[in-house]
Design an enzyme around this catalytic site. Sequence first.
Site, PDB file in Angstrom:
ATOM      1  N   TYR A 208     -28.721-106.202  67.748  1.00  0.00           N
ATOM      2  CA  TYR A 208     -28.252-105.206  67.564  1.00  0.00           C
ATOM      3  C   TYR A 208     -26.808-104.555  67.296  1.00  0.00           C
ATOM      4  O   TYR A 208     -26.507-103.631  66.531  1.00  0.00           O
ATOM      5  CB  TYR A 208     -28.827-103.792  68.456  1.00  0.00           C
ATOM      6  CG  TYR A 208     -28.436-102.637  67.958  1.00  0.00           C
ATOM      7  CD1 TYR A 208     -29.877-101.751  67.347  1.00  0.00           C
ATOM      8  CD2 TYR A 208     -27.335-101.609  68.696  1.00  0.00           C
ATOM      9  CE1 TYR A 208     -29.835-100.441  66.396  1.00  0.00           C
ATOM     10  CE2 TYR A 208     -27.067-100.459  67.948  1.00  0.00           C
ATOM     11  CZ  TYR A 208     -28.289 -99.451  66.833  1.00  0.00           C
ATOM     12  OH  TYR A 208     -27.795 -98.491  66.909  1.00  0.00           O
TER      13      TYR A 208
ATOM     14  N   ARG B 238     -19.291 -89.679  69.870  1.00  0.00           N
ATOM     15  CA  ARG B 238     -20.189 -90.233  68.700  1.00  0.00           C
ATOM     16  C   ARG B 238     -19.771 -89.728  67.715  1.00  0.00           C
ATOM     17  O   ARG B 238     -19.902 -88.994  66.950  1.00  0.00           O
ATOM     18  CB  ARG B 238     -21.523 -89.425  68.954  1.00  0.00           C
ATOM     19  CG  ARG B 238     -22.713 -90.723  67.600  1.00  0.00           C
ATOM     20  CD  ARG B 238     -24.403 -90.318  67.901  1.00  0.00           C
ATOM     21  NE  ARG B 238     -25.000 -90.428  66.924  1.00  0.00           N
ATOM     22  CZ  ARG B 238     -24.840 -91.342  66.733  1.00  0.00           C
ATOM     23  NH1 ARG B 238     -24.671 -93.078  66.604  1.00  0.00           N
ATOM     24  NH2 ARG B 238     -25.856 -91.405  65.725  1.00  0.00           N
TER      25      ARG B 238
ATOM     26  N   SER C 253     -25.477 -94.938  68.491  1.00  0.00           N
ATOM     27  CA  SER C 253     -24.735 -95.395  69.741  1.00  0.00           C
ATOM     28  C   SER C 253     -23.182 -94.372  69.858  1.00  0.00           C
ATOM     29  O   SER C 253     -23.478 -93.683  68.725  1.00  0.00           O
ATOM     30  CB  SER C 253     -23.807 -96.528  68.492  1.00  0.00           C
ATOM     31  OG  SER C 253     -24.760 -97.525  68.131  1.00  0.00           O
TER      32      SER C 253
ATOM     33  N   SER D  98     -22.762-106.853  74.089  1.00  0.00           N
ATOM     34  CA  SER D  98     -21.892-106.149  72.580  1.00  0.00           C
ATOM     35  C   SER D  98     -20.976-107.593  71.962  1.00  0.00           C
ATOM     36  O   SER D  98     -20.451-108.103  72.898  1.00  0.00           O
ATOM     37  CB  SER D  98     -21.909-105.086  72.679  1.00  0.00           C
ATOM     38  OG  SER D  98     -21.263-104.609  71.758  1.00  0.00           O
TER      39      SER D  98
ATOM     40  N   GLU E  58     -19.465 -98.992  74.465  1.00  0.00           N
ATOM     41  CA  GLU E  58     -20.735 -98.642  73.233  1.00  0.00           C
ATOM     42  C   GLU E  58     -21.521 -98.137  74.677  1.00  0.00           C
ATOM     43  O   GLU E  58     -21.892 -99.316  75.738  1.00  0.00           O
ATOM     44  CB  GLU E  58     -21.360 -99.674  72.802  1.00  0.00           C
ATOM     45  CG  GLU E  58     -22.447 -98.644  71.920  1.00  0.00           C
ATOM     46  CD  GLU E  58     -23.121 -99.627  70.754  1.00  0.00           C
ATOM     47  OE1 GLU E  58     -24.461 -99.375  70.337  1.00  0.00           O
ATOM     48  OE2 GLU E  58     -22.266-100.708  70.944  1.00  0.00           O
TER      49      GLU E  58
END
EC number: 2.4.2.31
Length: 327
Positions: A121, A179, A202, A233, A240
């Site tokens: 992802y 964000r 995210s 990640s 994140e």
Amino acid sequence: MQMPAMMSLLLVSVGLMEALQAQSHPITRRDLFSQEIQLDMALASFDDQYAGCAAAMTAALPDLNHTEFQANQVYADSWTLASSQWQERQARWPEWSLSPTRPSPPPLGFRDEHGVALLAYTANSPLHKEFNAAVREAGRSRAHYLHHFSFKTLHFLLTEALQLLGSGQRPPRCHQVFRGVHGLRFRPAGPRATVRLGGFASASLKHVAAQQFGEDTFFGIWTCLGAPIKGYSFFPGEEEVLIPPFETFQVINASRLAQGPARIYLRALGKHSTYNCEYIKDKKCKSGPCHLDNSAMGQSPLSAVWSLLLLLWFLVVRAFPDGPGLL
């Protein structure tokens, strides 16, 4: 006031002060949305929490994943890249375990495929964009999910990974995150409206990191179901936090300058899902009744302590509406 609550207030204050610091670092950008949408409950989003069927879904993954790879080359390539990266990290674990900056060990129940899903992802590939676009439409009907949604495996693994990572966190489990969105200005229904973010959203623990993704809309969010995924990640510097599509929020403040960015402040309310265990129901429940646990489906209220923390954050937002850390 009890000492844990006082300490939580102190932590929030420290987090707010950190957000005001103008520290920059290189970051790889990933555009998050491709079309303009109103910020609402995102009722077309597929929001399954897999309550009561996680074991059955896990058993179905090998065949399901193979079928989905054949249908989506981007998905297959990203998964291959992520698998290689996960194996490399596992091989380096003894070295990391001696480092003061070592990642936390995975929580109980966390499997290799959860780590691979999170890496896939976060990879610098089109996967996250294609996946979230599909998630935002897959809930339009049960039939659409069953016959047209080709990311069933990834949706389940990300959902379960966030649930496991969340349960493994030490209190406080809620996070102040930011964000940033480029090229899109969200329009909430109004103050105190209940909304969801529509996909796997995210965000970052660091204000400056979130700015790198855009400021056409900039969110300040208190999330209680989002989980930090730094250790899983491709870009740990982003700090994140990944928020699941079923978490609900209340709009506590929103503004939009004539030629400036939209600013939206959200606080966690609980969770809401329209769907639960749809794949398993279709495969195993046609011949007889299924007994599934639906306890995760409804809204879950916040504790009194976290309500107090959210109030403190809102007061700071009101007191410093133009502060650089609250854009």
